[in-house]
Motif scaffolding. Structure first.
Motif, PDB file in Angstrom:
ATOM      1  N   GLN A  29     -12.806  29.791 -13.983  1.00 23.68           N
ATOM      2  CA  GLN A  29     -11.927  28.663 -14.315  1.00 23.68           C
ATOM      3  C   GLN A  29     -11.895  27.604 -13.217  1.00 23.68           C
ATOM      4  OE1 GLN A  29     -11.927  29.300 -17.133  1.00 23.68           O
ATOM      5  NE2 GLN A  29     -11.289  31.374 -17.570  1.00 23.68           N
ATOM      6  N   SER A  30     -11.697  27.990 -11.963  1.00 25.96           N
ATOM      7  CA  SER A  30     -11.656  27.008 -10.880  1.00 25.96           C
ATOM      8  C   SER A  30     -12.045  27.679  -9.570  1.00 25.96           C
ATOM      9  CB  SER A  30     -10.252  26.410 -10.754  1.00 25.96           C
ATOM     10  OG  SER A  30     -10.150  25.589  -9.589  1.00 25.96           O
ATOM     11  N   ALA A  31     -12.664  26.894  -8.679  1.00 22.96           N
ATOM     12  CA  ALA A  31     -12.983  27.392  -7.340  1.00 22.96           C
ATOM     13  C   ALA A  31     -11.893  27.021  -6.344  1.00 22.96           C
ATOM     14  CB  ALA A  31     -14.330  26.831  -6.879  1.00 22.96           C
ATOM     15  N   ASN A  32     -10.813  26.441  -6.844  1.00 20.57           N
ATOM     16  CA  ASN A  32      -9.688  26.014  -6.009  1.00 20.57           C
ATOM     17  C   ASN A  32      -8.552  27.025  -6.174  1.00 20.57           C
ATOM     18  OD1 ASN A  32      -7.047  24.643  -5.541  1.00 20.57           O
ATOM     19  ND2 ASN A  32      -8.371  22.930  -4.955  1.00 20.57           N
ATOM     20  N   ASN A  33      -8.180  27.710  -5.097  1.00 21.61           N
ATOM     21  CA  ASN A  33      -7.184  28.777  -5.206  1.00 21.61           C
ATOM     22  C   ASN A  33      -5.818  28.272  -5.640  1.00 21.61           C
ATOM     23  OD1 ASN A  33      -8.912  30.882  -4.596  1.00 21.61           O
ATOM     24  ND2 ASN A  33      -8.549  30.752  -2.396  1.00 21.61           N
ATOM     25  N   ASN A  61     -22.754  34.372 -17.398  1.00 14.14           N
ATOM     26  CA  ASN A  61     -22.034  33.139 -17.717  1.00 14.14           C
ATOM     27  C   ASN A  61     -20.844  33.001 -16.783  1.00 14.14           C
ATOM     28  OD1 ASN A  61     -20.917  30.868 -19.388  1.00 14.14           O
ATOM     29  ND2 ASN A  61     -19.287  32.362 -19.676  1.00 14.14           N
ATOM     30  N   VAL A  62     -20.524  31.754 -16.451  1.00 12.29           N
ATOM     31  CA  VAL A  62     -19.316  31.452 -15.679  1.00 12.29           C
ATOM     32  C   VAL A  62     -18.504  30.414 -16.452  1.00 12.29           C
ATOM     33  CG1 VAL A  62     -18.372  30.553 -13.517  1.00 12.29           C
ATOM     34  CG2 VAL A  62     -20.450  31.949 -13.481  1.00 12.29           C
ATOM     35  N   ASP A  63     -17.231  30.734 -16.704  1.00  7.46           N
ATOM     36  CA  ASP A  63     -16.317  29.799 -17.367  1.00  7.46           C
ATOM     37  C   ASP A  63     -15.648  28.902 -16.321  1.00  7.46           C
ATOM     38  OD1 ASP A  63     -16.775  30.896 -19.843  1.00  7.46           O
ATOM     39  OD2 ASP A  63     -14.935  32.091 -19.877  1.00  7.46           O
ATOM     40  N   VAL A  64     -15.604  27.594 -16.595  1.00  7.16           N
ATOM     41  CA  VAL A  64     -14.831  26.665 -15.759  1.00  7.16           C
ATOM     42  C   VAL A  64     -13.957  25.812 -16.673  1.00  7.16           C
ATOM     43  CG1 VAL A  64     -16.509  26.594 -13.875  1.00  7.16           C
ATOM     44  CG2 VAL A  64     -16.690  24.940 -15.737  1.00  7.16           C
ATOM     45  N   MET A  65     -12.844  25.341 -16.126  1.00 11.81           N
ATOM     46  CA  MET A  65     -11.912  24.538 -16.912  1.00 11.81           C
ATOM     47  C   MET A  65     -11.608  23.235 -16.191  1.00 11.81           C
ATOM     48  SD  MET A  65      -9.202  27.458 -18.187  1.00 11.81           S
ATOM     49  CE  MET A  65      -8.305  26.349 -19.276  1.00 11.81           C
ATOM     50  N   SER A  66     -11.430  22.182 -16.973  1.00 13.20           N
ATOM     51  CA  SER A  66     -11.053  20.875 -16.436  1.00 13.20           C
ATOM     52  C   SER A  66      -9.692  20.464 -16.986  1.00 13.20           C
ATOM     53  CB  SER A  66     -12.109  19.830 -16.797  1.00 13.20           C
ATOM     54  OG  SER A  66     -12.246  19.730 -18.211  1.00 13.20           O
ATOM     55  N   GLN A  69      -5.122  19.072 -10.794  1.00 13.38           N
ATOM     56  CA  GLN A  69      -6.559  18.951 -10.543  1.00 13.38           C
ATOM     57  C   GLN A  69      -6.952  17.486 -10.440  1.00 13.38           C
ATOM     58  OE1 GLN A  69      -9.362  20.003 -13.767  1.00 13.38           O
ATOM     59  NE2 GLN A  69     -10.250  21.483 -12.344  1.00 13.38           N
ATOM     60  N   THR A  70      -7.874  17.196  -9.545  1.00 10.89           N
ATOM     61  CA  THR A  70      -8.416  15.849  -9.407  1.00 10.89           C
ATOM     62  C   THR A  70      -9.892  15.872  -9.787  1.00 10.89           C
ATOM     63  OG1 THR A  70      -9.097  16.165  -7.106  1.00 10.89           O
ATOM     64  CG2 THR A  70      -6.828  15.394  -7.492  1.00 10.89           C
ATOM     65  N   VAL A  71     -10.458  14.696  -9.977  1.00 10.70           N
ATOM     66  CA  VAL A  71     -11.889  14.617 -10.281  1.00 10.70           C
ATOM     67  C   VAL A  71     -12.686  15.230  -9.128  1.00 10.70           C
ATOM     68  CG1 VAL A  71     -13.815  13.067 -10.739  1.00 10.70           C
ATOM     69  CG2 VAL A  71     -11.575  12.583 -11.735  1.00 10.70           C
ATOM     70  N   ILE A  72     -12.232  14.991  -7.911  1.00  5.24           N
ATOM     71  CA  ILE A  72     -12.939  15.522  -6.737  1.00  5.24           C
ATOM     72  C   ILE A  72     -12.863  17.051  -6.697  1.00  5.24           C
ATOM     73  CG2 ILE A  72     -12.907  15.655  -4.208  1.00  5.24           C
ATOM     74  CD1 ILE A  72     -12.057  12.706  -4.205  1.00  5.24           C
ATOM     75  N   SER A  73     -11.679  17.621  -6.940  1.00  5.06           N
ATOM     76  CA  SER A  73     -11.565  19.081  -6.884  1.00  5.06           C
ATOM     77  C   SER A  73     -12.373  19.724  -8.007  1.00  5.06           C
ATOM     78  CB  SER A  73     -10.099  19.527  -6.952  1.00  5.06           C
ATOM     79  OG  SER A  73      -9.551  19.345  -8.244  1.00  5.06           O
ATOM     80  N   TYR A  74     -12.441  19.073  -9.157  1.00  8.95           N
ATOM     81  CA  TYR A  74     -13.250  19.604 -10.254  1.00  8.95           C
ATOM     82  C   TYR A  74     -14.735  19.527  -9.909  1.00  8.95           C
ATOM     83  CZ  TYR A  74     -15.324  20.207 -14.882  1.00  8.95           C
ATOM     84  OH  TYR A  74     -16.085  20.649 -15.942  1.00  8.95           O
ATOM     85  N   GLU A  75     -15.143  18.449  -9.282  1.00  4.26           N
ATOM     86  CA  GLU A  75     -16.538  18.311  -8.862  1.00  4.26           C
ATOM     87  C   GLU A  75     -16.913  19.411  -7.867  1.00  4.26           C
ATOM     88  OE1 GLU A  75     -19.620  14.970  -6.973  1.00  4.26           O
ATOM     89  OE2 GLU A  75     -17.471  14.523  -7.189  1.00  4.26           O
ATOM     90  N   ARG A 135     -11.778  11.957 -18.901  1.00  2.00           N
ATOM     91  CA  ARG A 135     -13.069  11.409 -19.323  1.00  2.00           C
ATOM     92  C   ARG A 135     -14.081  11.471 -18.181  1.00  2.00           C
ATOM     93  NH1 ARG A 135      -9.862   7.837 -22.526  1.00  2.00           N
ATOM     94  NH2 ARG A 135      -9.694   6.332 -20.823  1.00  2.00           N
ATOM     95  N   ARG A 136     -13.606  11.203 -16.970  1.00  6.29           N
ATOM     96  CA  ARG A 136     -14.502  11.255 -15.807  1.00  6.29           C
ATOM     97  C   ARG A 136     -14.968  12.688 -15.542  1.00  6.29           C
ATOM     98  NH1 ARG A 136     -11.265   8.387 -11.159  1.00  6.29           N
ATOM     99  NH2 ARG A 136     -13.064   9.084  -9.924  1.00  6.29           N
ATOM    100  N   MET A 137     -14.079  13.660 -15.720  1.00  9.38           N
ATOM    101  CA  MET A 137     -14.465  15.062 -15.550  1.00  9.38           C
ATOM    102  C   MET A 137     -15.488  15.468 -16.604  1.00  9.38           C
ATOM    103  SD  MET A 137     -10.791  16.880 -14.744  1.00  9.38           S
ATOM    104  CE  MET A 137      -9.700  16.252 -13.452  1.00  9.38           C
TER     105      MET A 137
END
Length: 383
Positions: free
Chosen positions: A122-126, A157-162, A167-173, A227-229
């Protein structure tokens, strides 16, 4: 023999995530044991209707199937092998939460026949993981992923979520780039949906905000940030060799999820376990969603619906157009005995003229512009 897919629902979690509306939750050891007993009985029960079918994929979903001991998962698979015809090269997937698998468990998975893993990162940000109510950290995921590779898994497979809280565009990137460095064979990238009857629904009402420690407002990402994500996902994954084969799914060549492709192509599938849904010879039904009833081995079909030709056509379009290679004219004609224009001529002409659909080499599919607004466009295919 006809192809058949199996979905096995394991409804147990160590802790239910705050955004999750799936039929899942915590359970005692006794409840788990009784559930598995019923599930093994259901496998035998369902097998009577499947003698002329060959199982091409098996998918363990949940919940968190990896919370069960590997020996329990093996006992389920052994029962399937015993009572159903399973292809030697069947794709067998199990969903895993980081921190719930280690090398020994993964080695036993492989011995059982499992050849594909799906990690819910889902996210690499704790901090974002904490906001979601996940029980693992990014470091836990890295350990689990490394253990899977060392155990010999070559299809992950790895699941990620936006669009997550705070969350910011930078943290998602950063999340995407961290995942890409690991080179998984498949990536599922979903945008967060706020569902009713979840803690998130109560937390993110129409005001769409939360208050972090100290009372400082933290807003959900704006539509522009979403939209940017979304754009970032398409661009980054394409740059790294991932083919977008479905609206939210990306894979290296040859690693598309066969089980999910079967759903979108309306293959026969049987769902086993509490609340599990099935599509079998154009009949849709599901199991009871009451645990007490399921543990009593009540496997009667609920809400059984024999699909009309009209409903089958609509599903053919709704599901098939989710894939980037779209639908086949020949498949439509074979299934319904008519050219596709006979049912959808005006809709196809309209969406093609507007630049949302493309027709090429006997296939019809959404353009990039069409995929971006596909949820709206699919209403054009209601008959």
């Amino acid at each position: 023999m006809k192809n058949l897919e199996l979905y096995i629902h394991i409804p147990f979690c160590i802790k239910k995530c705050d955004y999750c509306d799936f039929l899942s939750g915590e359970a005692s050891a006794f409840e788990k044991k009784e559930y598995i007993r019923a599930l093994l009985n259901e496998i035998k029960y369902q097998a009577y209707d499947c003698e002329d079918y060959e199982v091409s994929t098996i998918y363990f979903g949940g919940g968190t199937p990896s919370t069960l001991k590997a020996q329990v998962i093996d006992s389920i698979l052994q029962e399937i092998y015993k009572y159903l015809h399973v292809k030697k090269d069947a794709e067998i997937t199990i969903e895993c939460n980081p921190g719930t698998v280690e090398r020994e468990k993964l080695a036993l998975y492989r011995l059982s026949g499992i050849n594909r893993l799906s990690f819910g990162l889902q996210s690499a940000n704790n901090q974002e993981l904490k906001m979601l109510g996940r029980i693992h950290s990014y470091e836990d995921f890295l350990e689990s992923y490394d253990a899977a590779r060392k155990a010999g898994f070559e299809n992950i497979n790895v699941d990620v979520m936006s669009a997550l809280p705070a969350q910011t565009v930078i943290s998602y990137e950063i999340t995407l780039k961290n995942v890409l460095r690991l080179k998984p064979e498949h990536i599922s990238a979903y945008s967060l949906m706020i569902e009713k009857d979840t803690p998130f629904y109560e937390r993110y009402s129409e005001d769409e905000y939360i208050r972090a420690a100290g009372g400082k407002p933290k807003y959900l990402p704006s539509e522009e940030e979403e939209r940017r994500m979304y754009k970032l996902t398409k661009e980054l994954l394409a740059e790294h060799g991932y083919n977008r084969y479905e609206i939210s799914n990306y894979a290296r060549e040859g690693y598309e999820c066969k089980h999910n492709v079967g759903y979108w192509r309306r293959e026969n599938y049987i769902g086993m376990g509490i609340g599990a849904s099935s599509l079998f010879e154009n009949t849709r039904f599901h199991n009871t969603d009451i645990m007490f009833e399921y543990r009593k081995c009540n496997f009667e079909r609920e809400d059984e619906e024999v699909l009309t030709k009209k409903a089958q056509m609509e599903e053919f379009m709704f599901l098939g157009l989710r894939m980037t290679n779209g639908i086949s004219r020949a498949d439509f004609k074979e299934a319904f005995g008519m050219e596709i224009e006979g049912a959808y001529g005006p809709a196809l002409a309209k969406l093609t003229s507007e630049g949302y659909l493309e027709k090429r080499e006997g296939r019809i599919f959404f353009t990039e512009a069409g995929i971006d607004v596909s949820n709206t466009l699919l209403t054009e295919f209601l008959l």
